[in-house]
Write a protein that holds these residues in place. Sequence first.
Motif, PDB file in Angstrom:
ATOM      1  N   UNK A  24       2.685   5.177  -1.655  1.00  0.00           N
ATOM      2  CA  UNK A  24       1.982   3.938  -1.344  1.00  0.00           C
ATOM      3  C   UNK A  24       0.841   3.702  -2.333  1.00  0.00           C
ATOM      4  N   UNK A  25       0.025   4.735  -2.519  1.00  0.00           N
ATOM      5  CA  UNK A  25      -1.115   4.595  -3.436  1.00  0.00           C
ATOM      6  C   UNK A  25      -0.639   4.329  -4.855  1.00  0.00           C
ATOM      7  N   UNK A  26       0.379   5.061  -5.240  1.00  0.00           N
ATOM      8  CA  UNK A  26       0.899   4.926  -6.592  1.00  0.00           C
ATOM      9  C   UNK A  26       1.373   3.488  -6.845  1.00  0.00           C
ATOM     10  N   UNK A  27       2.160   2.979  -5.910  1.00  0.00           N
ATOM     11  CA  UNK A  27       2.726   1.657  -6.092  1.00  0.00           C
ATOM     12  C   UNK A  27       1.613   0.605  -6.158  1.00  0.00           C
ATOM     13  N   UNK A  28       0.551   0.828  -5.373  1.00  0.00           N
ATOM     14  CA  UNK A  28      -0.522  -0.162  -5.380  1.00  0.00           C
ATOM     15  C   UNK A  28      -1.433  -0.028  -6.584  1.00  0.00           C
ATOM     16  N   UNK A  62      -5.778   0.619   3.891  1.00  0.00           N
ATOM     17  CA  UNK A  62      -5.337   1.489   4.990  1.00  0.00           C
ATOM     18  C   UNK A  62      -4.581   0.719   6.047  1.00  0.00           C
ATOM     19  N   UNK A  63      -4.921  -0.556   6.264  1.00  0.00           N
ATOM     20  CA  UNK A  63      -4.158  -1.375   7.215  1.00  0.00           C
ATOM     21  C   UNK A  63      -2.749  -1.603   6.683  1.00  0.00           C
ATOM     22  N   UNK A  64      -2.707  -1.894   5.374  1.00  0.00           N
ATOM     23  CA  UNK A  64      -1.386  -2.107   4.774  1.00  0.00           C
ATOM     24  C   UNK A  64      -0.517  -0.857   4.920  1.00  0.00           C
ATOM     25  N   UNK A  65      -1.158   0.313   4.682  1.00  0.00           N
ATOM     26  CA  UNK A  65      -0.400   1.564   4.780  1.00  0.00           C
ATOM     27  C   UNK A  65       0.093   1.792   6.201  1.00  0.00           C
TER      28      UNK A  65
END
Lengths: 306, 329
Positions: A24-28, A62-65
């Motif tokens: 998730x972090x990587x993609x964002x 964090x909401x998106x995650x």
Amino acid sequence: MLKYFLKRLIGIIPILFFVSIFIFLFVHMIPGDPARLVAGQDASLADVQAVQRELGLDKPLYTQYAEFVKNIVQGDFGLSLKTKRPVFDEIAARFMPTFWLTFWSMIWAVLFGLVVGVFSATKRNKWQDYLGMFGAVSGISLPSFWLGLMLIQLFAVNLGWLPTGGMDSWKSYILPSITLGAGVAAVIARFSRSSLMEVMKEDYIRTGRAKGLKENKVVWGHALKNSMIPVVTMAGLQFGFLLGGSIVIETVFSWPGLGRLLIDSVSFRDYPVIQAEMLLFALEFILINLFVDLLYGVLNPQIRYE
Amino acid sequence: MAEKILEIKNLQTHFTSDSGVVKAVDGVTITVNKGETVGVVGESGCGKSVTSLSVMRLLKDTPGKIVGGTIEFEGKNLEAISEKEMRLIRGNEIAMIFQEPMTSLNPVYKIGRQIAEAVQLHLKYDKRQAREHAINMLKLVGIPRAEEIVDEFPYQLSGGMRQRVMIAMAMACKPKLLIADEPTTALDVTIQAQILDLMRKLSKEGDTAIMLITHDLGVVAEMCDRVVVMYAGKVVEEADVFTIFENPKHPYTEGLLYSVPKLGQKVDRLDSIPGNVPTPSNMPEGCKFAPRCPKVMDICRQQDPDLLLIDKEHTCRCWLYQNSEVLEV
Ligand SMILES: Nc1ncnc2c1ncn2[C@@H]1O[C@H](COP(=O)(O)OP(=O)(O)OP(=O)(O)O)[C@@H](O)[C@H]1O
Ligand SMILES: [Mg+2]
């Protein structure tokens, strides 16, 4: 043993959870705004913001995650930004072509690599060994786009025996799986050669010979199984990599697989697709690993599962 | 005159490497008669294992090569026969047990299968008969729970048990000759005695001749009919076991006897003779033992003596007995 593997299967869940955070972090962190791409180059700022809201991109990370995880748990991988179709369907359609291409490539590459490795090891420093290892070095060092193009030129264009690309019949598999498997065969040949050469120095090999067994029986019957653990480990890793889909080979052979889906989705910042693909790779690796562990037990009775 | 089963004559096995030629075996003559146990003793590195591997033609995969002499088994020149004929002899008529029981069994196959393999090959038994035979052999070598052990893997057994399995495997096809290369060196004393008893019993029952390679003169005294003493790749003395212990001629043999450890004391090497075994790169001129010999004379440093017949069935390679009849050149 069954208990052990059930435990391992359950253990996959927390691993996937951690992996999902990284993905998730990587993609964002990929530069470029997907909302801008969706809205179009000349959309107004208001339009872009509307798209952002629609996709939930305006919310904190964090909401998106949290939503990302919640949806996945419910089996919902979202819609592709590019095609607007469910991500799951997009990936499912691309998975099978890549899987079968990988599967056939692995089959020939492992068998062939093993035979070359065994012959090289038993004919050490004879011409068979030099030939085998020359082949292996070539297999590792030839760039696959070059090998692919050469094969197309020869067998598709000049001789007309095989199609240049696409996935229409079994014939379509031949050239891409040769190209894809060449590197694997080379790696397997080298690994099995060095592993077998070590095993051939063992005392029980001498015991086998002292029993009056034929040399072939000593090598294939007694030595090979003992030399397989590093080879199986390597084959598992290679299998995992290839299942991700080879961008180069799928492009050269216009193969409708995951590799091409990945570059399409990355260049479009189609992050739901990217995330789902990466999650799939992670899962594949974990499962292959588990399978390799199972094989260890078959190969070496001394390995116990607790 | 007893019937000869194995006759090694003036065997020479050399190892060639970049740094030169190592004459690991350089003139070894050993005769083994039917049903008899011959001991081969000598310090570490004197060429005992290489001699036995030469007989079995198992030097493939090493830089070693037989460069001279003959090996006859039942009158057949083993150097002259084809690999195929040799395979029919290996494990069938000549069997071998090795020094390393822990590593001589294949770790990934069951015990029974490893014994049955030779049986199926040589006695042409089918799978079930071979398994049956394997179980019987395991019982014969005194392994408890033989029916279960056949289906176990080597790692589940102790060193002594594994050596019993090796013996079971070696004896499974009723060989005429058993070459045992330090079969008990790696085992502790009580197990040693059991294994030796077992070998003696089996050789009596099956009329199997044994070439017993060992460091241990205690083992020789207990097991052997005749003894061959080796030093630096050569036979230096040979006689029946009583003569060797009562009336040794070669100073090296005398030295070995002085260094016999007290009963029950375990030794891996005989190194109590002053000085060291010469290294291949540093072989002395003349007699190889001269630098360590208490009775050394001038001639010993110049010329190597021949192996001479000094008494009835007693040979010795030493200048002290130069007037004896020449056995071989
Ligand atoms: N594979 C090999 N390559 C090179 N040289 C070897 C090899 N095997 C044996 N040799 C040489 O042969 C000599 C005799 O070795 P061998 O193993 O026969 O001794 P040994 O009498 O059996 O000793 P030990 O009592 O330690 O078993 C060694 O000193 C070594 O130099
Ligand atoms: Mg030895």
